[in-house]
Motif scaffolding. Sequence first.
Motif: not given
Length: 423
Positions: A102-106, A66-69, A112-115
Amino acid sequence: MKKIYLLTIILCSFLVTNTIAQVRISAEVRPRSEFRNGFKTLTDDSKDPAFFTEQRSRLYLDYTNSDFVFKLAFQDIRIWGETTQIFKKEPGNTFISEAWGQYFFNPKFSVKVGRQILSYDNQRFLGGLEWAQQGRRHDALLFIYESEEKDTQLHVGLAYNQDDDVPEPTFLQGDGANFYSVAGNYKTMQYAWFHKDFNTGGFSLLAHNAGYQNADSTVSNKQTFGFIPNVTIGQVTLKGDFYYQSGKQGTNDVSAFLAGINATIPTAVTPLTFGVEYISGDDDLTDGKNTNFNPDFGTNHAFNGFMDYFYVGPANGAIGVNDIYLKTKWKIGKGSLQGHLHQFFTGSSQYDTTGESLSKAMGTEIDLVYAIKLAEAVTWNIGYSQMFATDTMESLRGGDRTHIQNWAWTMITFKPTLFTSSK
């Protein structure tokens, strides 16, 4: 590599049993055989055609809660036979293709960070280049705003690249610590992409800056601004690409552009797409001005003919291109046949060795691709392309235009889902 795959599967099993999330494991095996006889540039009787098979093998791990991918993709690229049947040392073709979170604040705003793949619109300037077995990846940080209610998206991306030519701890400080020596890549990158949809179409806006390392330790910054609209009027769909490049490239001032527009018209038999694209260029840089537009990070194989005569690889010249094309697709049995016809002209005035002006017509290319889905996760493609070059193409590229210039390929893709957990 086998240990990494096994560790990934064990990790997935642990995640499934210990979290409320969804885990998906998928794989891909994609061998492609090619016959090259005038691919990218003209050949002649002194050169032999090439035939080879290159294979991409991937393992994907996708994790969602629910918070990140989170995504990991392991990749192995090799040409059949490039390593012996029995070897002790890994030849170094296995590496990470993607690794990002990828972190969802809302629900609307995330980071989204990384390769990762940066792919937008029709991938003319920013694309994943998935036709190439290795693909194109960026190490970047993205701030993402997406609103389904407003049909609006805004992405802001940042990147700063560094190499490992000086090991730690010297790498962290000292003379030349920030000199970037990886050829062909940017040192810094910033961009903003905005997209808006309407009932009958939409548009995208792009502002992109890439900073390139100069030999004297300075950095040249080149900007690209894009407007990518589409609209449907009745049964006709119109699409456009309009880009302008400015800034500096080395010691030269950049002022270049790309303008393209096409219309897709349905018929009783097959849809027809008519289009034209002009890309500015001039191989004379003595005046300190660079008018060569370059779609630096796009999926360029999808444009200007599948034989990759323009903007794919280093040997494409800097003369600009005017591409007038017709594209269509027919359904044949359980598969489909895609057909493209291109007429290429130079984007600038060119001259032969005696100073005589050359004709702007460079050649005509025909591309045919047949695709069929053999099973749920199995697709087969076969393609044939032929270039009918002019004296101008021969004068600019060398080779022998009277020699047959063709390219044929076949590719089978296996892309199964190996495991999916319950949500």
